[in-house]
Design a protein around this motif. Structure first.
Motif, PDB file in Angstrom:
ATOM      1  N   HIS A   1       0.597  -1.135   0.044  1.00  0.00           N
ATOM      2  CA  HIS A   1      -0.091  -0.086   0.034  1.00  0.00           C
ATOM      3  C   HIS A   1       0.524   1.339  -0.109  1.00  0.00           C
ATOM      4  N   PHE A   2       0.285   1.677  -1.058  1.00  0.00           N
ATOM      5  CA  PHE A   2       1.507   3.160  -1.311  1.00  0.00           C
ATOM      6  C   PHE A   2       0.935   4.489  -1.300  1.00  0.00           C
ATOM      7  N   SER A   3       0.993   5.099  -0.169  1.00  0.00           N
ATOM      8  CA  SER A   3       0.262   7.010   0.253  1.00  0.00           C
ATOM      9  C   SER A   3       1.316   7.992   0.169  1.00  0.00           C
ATOM     10  N   PHE A   4       0.450   8.798  -0.159  1.00  0.00           N
ATOM     11  CA  PHE A   4       0.673  10.281   0.329  1.00  0.00           C
ATOM     12  C   PHE A   4      -0.086  11.069   1.406  1.00  0.00           C
ATOM     13  N   PHE A   5       1.036  12.030   2.393  1.00  0.00           N
ATOM     14  CA  PHE A   5       0.360  12.811   3.380  1.00  0.00           C
ATOM     15  C   PHE A   5       1.209  13.848   2.817  1.00  0.00           C
ATOM     16  N   GLY A   6       0.606  14.982   2.772  1.00  0.00           N
ATOM     17  CA  GLY A   6       0.676  16.793   2.474  1.00  0.00           C
ATOM     18  C   GLY A   6       0.567  17.138   4.142  1.00  0.00           C
ATOM     19  N   SER A   7       1.220  17.389   4.359  1.00  0.00           N
ATOM     20  CA  SER A   7       0.571  18.436   5.703  1.00  0.00           C
ATOM     21  C   SER A   7      -0.013  19.744   5.115  1.00  0.00           C
ATOM     22  N   PHE A   8      -0.183  20.305   4.141  1.00  0.00           N
ATOM     23  CA  PHE A   8      -1.167  21.317   3.499  1.00  0.00           C
ATOM     24  C   PHE A   8      -2.222  21.369   4.019  1.00  0.00           C
ATOM     25  N   MET A   9      -2.489  19.822   3.833  1.00  0.00           N
ATOM     26  CA  MET A   9      -4.149  19.453   3.615  1.00  0.00           C
ATOM     27  C   MET A   9      -4.907  19.529   5.341  1.00  0.00           C
ATOM     28  N   PHE A  10      -3.392  20.436   6.360  1.00  0.00           N
ATOM     29  CA  PHE A  10      -4.072  20.435   7.863  1.00  0.00           C
ATOM     30  C   PHE A  10      -5.022  21.835   7.754  1.00  0.00           C
ATOM     31  N   GLY A  11      -6.461  21.644   8.301  1.00  0.00           N
ATOM     32  CA  GLY A  11      -7.530  22.615   8.327  1.00  0.00           C
ATOM     33  C   GLY A  11      -8.213  22.717   7.534  1.00  0.00           C
ATOM     34  N   THR A  12      -8.458  21.101   6.903  1.00  0.00           N
ATOM     35  CA  THR A  12      -9.286  20.935   5.930  1.00  0.00           C
ATOM     36  C   THR A  12     -10.662  20.120   6.033  1.00  0.00           C
ATOM     37  N   PRO A  13     -11.763  19.904   6.224  1.00  0.00           N
ATOM     38  CA  PRO A  13     -12.688  18.996   6.308  1.00  0.00           C
ATOM     39  C   PRO A  13     -12.295  17.586   6.058  1.00  0.00           C
ATOM     40  N   ALA A  14     -11.434  17.353   5.049  1.00  0.00           N
ATOM     41  CA  ALA A  14     -11.034  16.350   5.512  1.00  0.00           C
ATOM     42  C   ALA A  14      -9.485  15.775   6.197  1.00  0.00           C
ATOM     43  N   PHE A  15      -9.397  16.904   6.581  1.00  0.00           N
ATOM     44  CA  PHE A  15      -8.226  16.366   8.077  1.00  0.00           C
ATOM     45  C   PHE A  15      -7.926  17.412   8.630  1.00  0.00           C
ATOM     46  N   PRO A  16      -9.317  17.565   9.695  1.00  0.00           N
ATOM     47  CA  PRO A  16      -9.780  18.501  10.566  1.00  0.00           C
ATOM     48  C   PRO A  16      -8.165  18.422  11.840  1.00  0.00           C
ATOM     49  N   THR A  17      -7.470  19.840  11.896  1.00  0.00           N
ATOM     50  CA  THR A  17      -6.283  19.677  12.975  1.00  0.00           C
ATOM     51  C   THR A  17      -6.837  19.568  14.358  1.00  0.00           C
ATOM     52  N   SER A  18      -8.209  19.000  14.796  1.00  0.00           N
ATOM     53  CA  SER A  18      -8.309  18.699  15.721  1.00  0.00           C
ATOM     54  C   SER A  18      -8.358  17.199  15.638  1.00  0.00           C
ATOM     55  N   GLU A  19      -7.893  16.505  14.521  1.00  0.00           N
ATOM     56  CA  GLU A  19      -7.805  15.339  15.054  1.00  0.00           C
ATOM     57  C   GLU A  19      -6.174  15.109  15.386  1.00  0.00           C
ATOM     58  N   ILE A  20      -5.483  16.240  15.469  1.00  0.00           N
ATOM     59  CA  ILE A  20      -4.211  15.752  16.487  1.00  0.00           C
ATOM     60  C   ILE A  20      -3.918  16.272  18.030  1.00  0.00           C
ATOM     61  N   PRO A  21      -3.583  15.486  18.428  1.00  0.00           N
ATOM     62  CA  PRO A  21      -3.852  15.284  19.811  1.00  0.00           C
ATOM     63  C   PRO A  21      -2.760  16.060  20.520  1.00  0.00           C
ATOM     64  N   MET A  22      -2.464  17.807  19.905  1.00  0.00           N
ATOM     65  CA  MET A  22      -1.229  18.710  20.529  1.00  0.00           C
ATOM     66  C   MET A  22      -1.565  19.447  22.124  1.00  0.00           C
ATOM     67  N   GLN A  23      -2.541  19.065  22.782  1.00  0.00           N
ATOM     68  CA  GLN A  23      -2.226  19.316  23.693  1.00  0.00           C
ATOM     69  C   GLN A  23      -1.536  17.688  24.842  1.00  0.00           C
ATOM     70  N   THR A  24      -1.802  16.958  24.038  1.00  0.00           N
ATOM     71  CA  THR A  24      -1.344  15.448  24.885  1.00  0.00           C
ATOM     72  C   THR A  24       0.483  15.373  24.240  1.00  0.00           C
ATOM     73  N   ILE A  25       0.609  16.057  22.817  1.00  0.00           N
ATOM     74  CA  ILE A  25       2.013  15.736  22.415  1.00  0.00           C
ATOM     75  C   ILE A  25       2.733  17.273  23.518  1.00  0.00           C
ATOM     76  N   VAL A  26       2.013  17.933  23.546  1.00  0.00           N
ATOM     77  CA  VAL A  26       2.812  19.425  24.448  1.00  0.00           C
ATOM     78  C   VAL A  26       3.127  18.332  25.888  1.00  0.00           C
ATOM     79  N   GLU A  27       2.222  17.708  26.368  1.00  0.00           N
ATOM     80  CA  GLU A  27       3.081  17.124  27.707  1.00  0.00           C
ATOM     81  C   GLU A  27       3.383  16.050  27.674  1.00  0.00           C
ATOM     82  N   ARG A  28       3.617  15.936  26.769  1.00  0.00           N
ATOM     83  CA  ARG A  28       4.795  14.590  26.358  1.00  0.00           C
ATOM     84  C   ARG A  28       6.117  14.756  26.490  1.00  0.00           C
ATOM     85  N   VAL A  29       7.096  16.310  26.025  1.00  0.00           N
ATOM     86  CA  VAL A  29       7.630  17.279  25.804  1.00  0.00           C
ATOM     87  C   VAL A  29       7.799  17.007  27.061  1.00  0.00           C
TER      88      VAL A  29
END
Length: 325
Positions: free
Chosen positions: A259-287
């Motif tokens: 299975h070959f796919s592509f991910f472009g970060s320019f998609m963040f914030g679009t309806p298909a890739f909402p930034t809410s899917e990224i647990p940024m608070q959890t990531i920050v806490e792990r840092v």
């Protein structure tokens, strides 16, 4: 406000600091007082005129304080991270004291991290998270090759994949960087060379479960050959440049069942890739607690943006380059 502007395409010397009008608050956008921002390969391509689109003020990510949110969702003074949403591509980006970002690309965070450390997180960790959990669906116990692992995105991916419980094979051109990758959680470090796919296959005859390909078009065909049947490869970076794959023939070069796919970060914030899917608070806490070792490799002052771009192009940072205002 002061802004770093591109008035013509070229080398880092085309970057200059000038006064520009403050962006005005407007519905659907959050006005941010920029405290720090990461420097990315995409911005060097934009500066050179090699990206399909670019604005006068570059910058695809930042951290800072809310100056105004006309929609009332975020209070003035709230700490936020912002990334993509057309920043630096179709709207002026983060290389400025103030920036206006689509609300869907702004995430609030609660943290005591210093601004330069926080700025090492947004785009790299969001992209790595989306590629690993989304495109690759990586699970504990699986084996993954992260190609281009000493980049900021690669180091974030090693961190996240190791925490998932995967067996991480990290690649690098520089043997001196093996210790850094092992400290991030890599179980194997493999030196980049044309025979790398064969060496991976020699160690893992059945093939690996996943590859995160960050070098890009120049190595992706070889990387495909390392993946087992029903395994996955995600192309998410272009460290080796933007030249197309020469004479790519899927029927001959794409392994059956991979299975070959592509991910472009320019998609963040679009309806298909909402930034809410990224647990940024959890990531920050792990840092914060040291689970993720996100730290800037180098921090520059706003006035040193040319030096920051030169270091990026020389490949000498060994991690994230951050500019602090």
């Amino acid at each position: 406000m002061r802004a770093i502007v591109i008035k013509q395409y070229g080398d880092p010397d085309v970057l200059s600091i000038e006064e520009r009008p403050d962006p005005k608050p407007r519905p659907g956008h959050v006005l941010i007082e920029v405290k720090a921002f990461g420097v990315n390969h995409a911005e060097t391509h934009m500066r050179e005129g090699n990206w399909p689109e670019a604005t006068e003020i570059s910058g695809i990510e930042c951290v800072g304080l809310v100056k105004a949110d006309p929609d009332g969702h975020l209070a003035p003074g709230q700490k936020v991270v912002a990334f993509m949403g057309g920043m630096g591509r179709s709207i002026n980006g983060s290389y400025a004291e103030l920036t206006s970002v689509p609300a869907g690309n702004v995430l609030p965070v609660k943290t005591s991290l210093a601004w330069d450390i926080l700025a090492a997180i947004p785009e790299s960790y969001a992209t790595a998270w989306a590629a690993l959990h989304g495109n690759l669906d990586l699970k504990a116990g699986q084996t993954i090759v992260i190609r281009g692992a000493t980049s900021a995105l690669g180091q974030a991916a090693v961190n996240i994949a190791a925490h998932i419980g995967a067996h991480v094979i990290a690649t690098t051109r520089n043997p001196k960087r093996a210790e850094t990758l092992e400290a991030l959680g890599a179980k194997e470090v493999v030196l980049e060379a044309p025979d790398l796919p064969q060496r991976v296959r020699d160690r893992h005859p059945q093939g690996v479960d996943a590859v995160l390909e960050l070098v890009g078009n120049s190595t992706v065909v070889g990387s495909l050959a390392t993946v087992r049947r029903h395994g996955r490869l995600c192309l998410a970076g272009f460290l080796g440049g933007l030249d197309p794959i020469p004479t790519f023939m899927p029927v001959m070069q794409l392994p059956s069942g991979v299975h070959f796919s592509f991910f472009g970060s320019f998609m963040f914030g679009t309806p298909a890739f909402p930034t809410s899917e990224i647990p940024m608070q959890t990531i920050v806490e792990r840092v914060e607690d040291g689970t993720y070792k996100a730290r800037p490799a180098r921090v520059f002052r706003f006035e040193e943006i040319r030096e920051a771009h030169r270091l990026m192009e020389a490949g000498g940072a060994n991690g994230k380059i951050v500019v602090r205002l």
